[in-house]
Motif scaffolding. Sequence first.
Motif, mmCIF file in Angstrom:
data_model
loop_
_atom_site.group_PDB
_atom_site.id
_atom_site.type_symbol
_atom_site.label_atom_id
_atom_site.label_comp_id
_atom_site.label_asym_id
_atom_site.label_seq_id
_atom_site.Cartn_x
_atom_site.Cartn_y
_atom_site.Cartn_z
ATOM 1 N N UNK A 198 -13.174 7.256 2.513
ATOM 2 C CA UNK A 198 -13.286 5.727 3.152
ATOM 3 C C UNK A 198 -11.788 5.181 3.536
ATOM 4 N N UNK A 199 -11.896 4.609 4.671
ATOM 5 C CA UNK A 199 -10.436 3.999 4.923
ATOM 6 C C UNK A 199 -10.426 2.630 4.013
ATOM 7 N N UNK A 200 -9.393 2.619 3.200
ATOM 8 C CA UNK A 200 -8.925 1.361 2.450
ATOM 9 C C UNK A 200 -8.138 0.581 2.770
ATOM 10 N N UNK A 201 -7.460 1.048 3.807
ATOM 11 C CA UNK A 201 -6.419 0.024 4.424
ATOM 12 C C UNK A 201 -5.616 0.767 5.396
ATOM 13 N N UNK A 202 -4.761 0.078 6.141
ATOM 14 C CA UNK A 202 -3.876 0.625 6.950
ATOM 15 C C UNK A 202 -2.470 -0.418 7.167
ATOM 16 N N UNK A 203 -1.506 -0.103 7.502
ATOM 17 C CA UNK A 203 -0.258 -0.732 8.001
ATOM 18 C C UNK A 203 0.303 -0.206 9.356
ATOM 19 N N UNK A 204 0.382 -1.103 10.349
ATOM 20 C CA UNK A 204 0.824 -1.023 11.565
ATOM 21 C C UNK A 204 2.307 -1.032 11.752
ATOM 22 N N UNK A 205 3.057 -0.083 11.806
ATOM 23 C CA UNK A 205 4.729 0.077 11.663
ATOM 24 C C UNK A 205 5.330 -0.041 13.256
ATOM 25 N N UNK A 234 0.913 -1.210 0.005
ATOM 26 C CA UNK A 234 -0.021 -0.108 -0.001
ATOM 27 C C UNK A 234 0.920 1.291 -0.133
ATOM 28 N N UNK A 235 0.553 2.013 -0.899
ATOM 29 C CA UNK A 235 1.014 3.485 -0.854
ATOM 30 C C UNK A 235 0.168 4.464 -1.001
ATOM 31 N N UNK A 236 0.307 5.705 -0.614
ATOM 32 C CA UNK A 236 -0.270 6.956 -1.017
ATOM 33 C C UNK A 236 -0.027 7.194 -2.572
ATOM 34 N N UNK A 237 -1.086 7.620 -3.111
ATOM 35 C CA UNK A 237 -1.047 7.946 -4.527
ATOM 36 C C UNK A 237 -2.130 8.822 -4.836
ATOM 37 N N UNK A 270 -5.117 7.689 -3.271
ATOM 38 C CA UNK A 270 -5.287 7.028 -1.938
ATOM 39 C C UNK A 270 -4.455 8.126 -1.198
ATOM 40 N N UNK A 271 -5.068 8.807 0.010
ATOM 41 C CA UNK A 271 -4.434 9.798 0.939
ATOM 42 C C UNK A 271 -3.942 8.840 1.875
#
Length: 111
Positions: free
Chosen positions: A49-56, A1-4, A7-8
């Motif tokens: 809308x939240x399309x995903x997340x990463x816990x770092x 996943x990356x911001x583009x 996607x914000x």
Amino acid sequence: MTGDAEHDCRFFVSYTGVKLPLRLVNAIEPDQLSNRNTFIRGFFDRAGALTGFEKVVYGEIELTHSYAYHPSGALRRAEIVMLDEDPVTLHFDESGAPITGATSASGEARS
């Protein structure tokens, strides 16, 4: 996943909830990341809308969630990947109710 452009990407301290999609809480600015060992990188579509997340955690991605929605806005699919575990995909009907039978990446049914 990356911001583009589609996607914000925003940053958060944590998430909350037991129902999917999880809610990201306590937004932080990117310049505050250098002072944190753990943070959440959230991705949002143009509608917010939240399309995903990463816990770092200490620079490593420990957990990811990816979400897809029905046209009504109800959750359609959630893909969850935890470090060192098989990915799990959950499906939801048009009302957002879970459809029985989560599957792992190998296609095996999981309970």
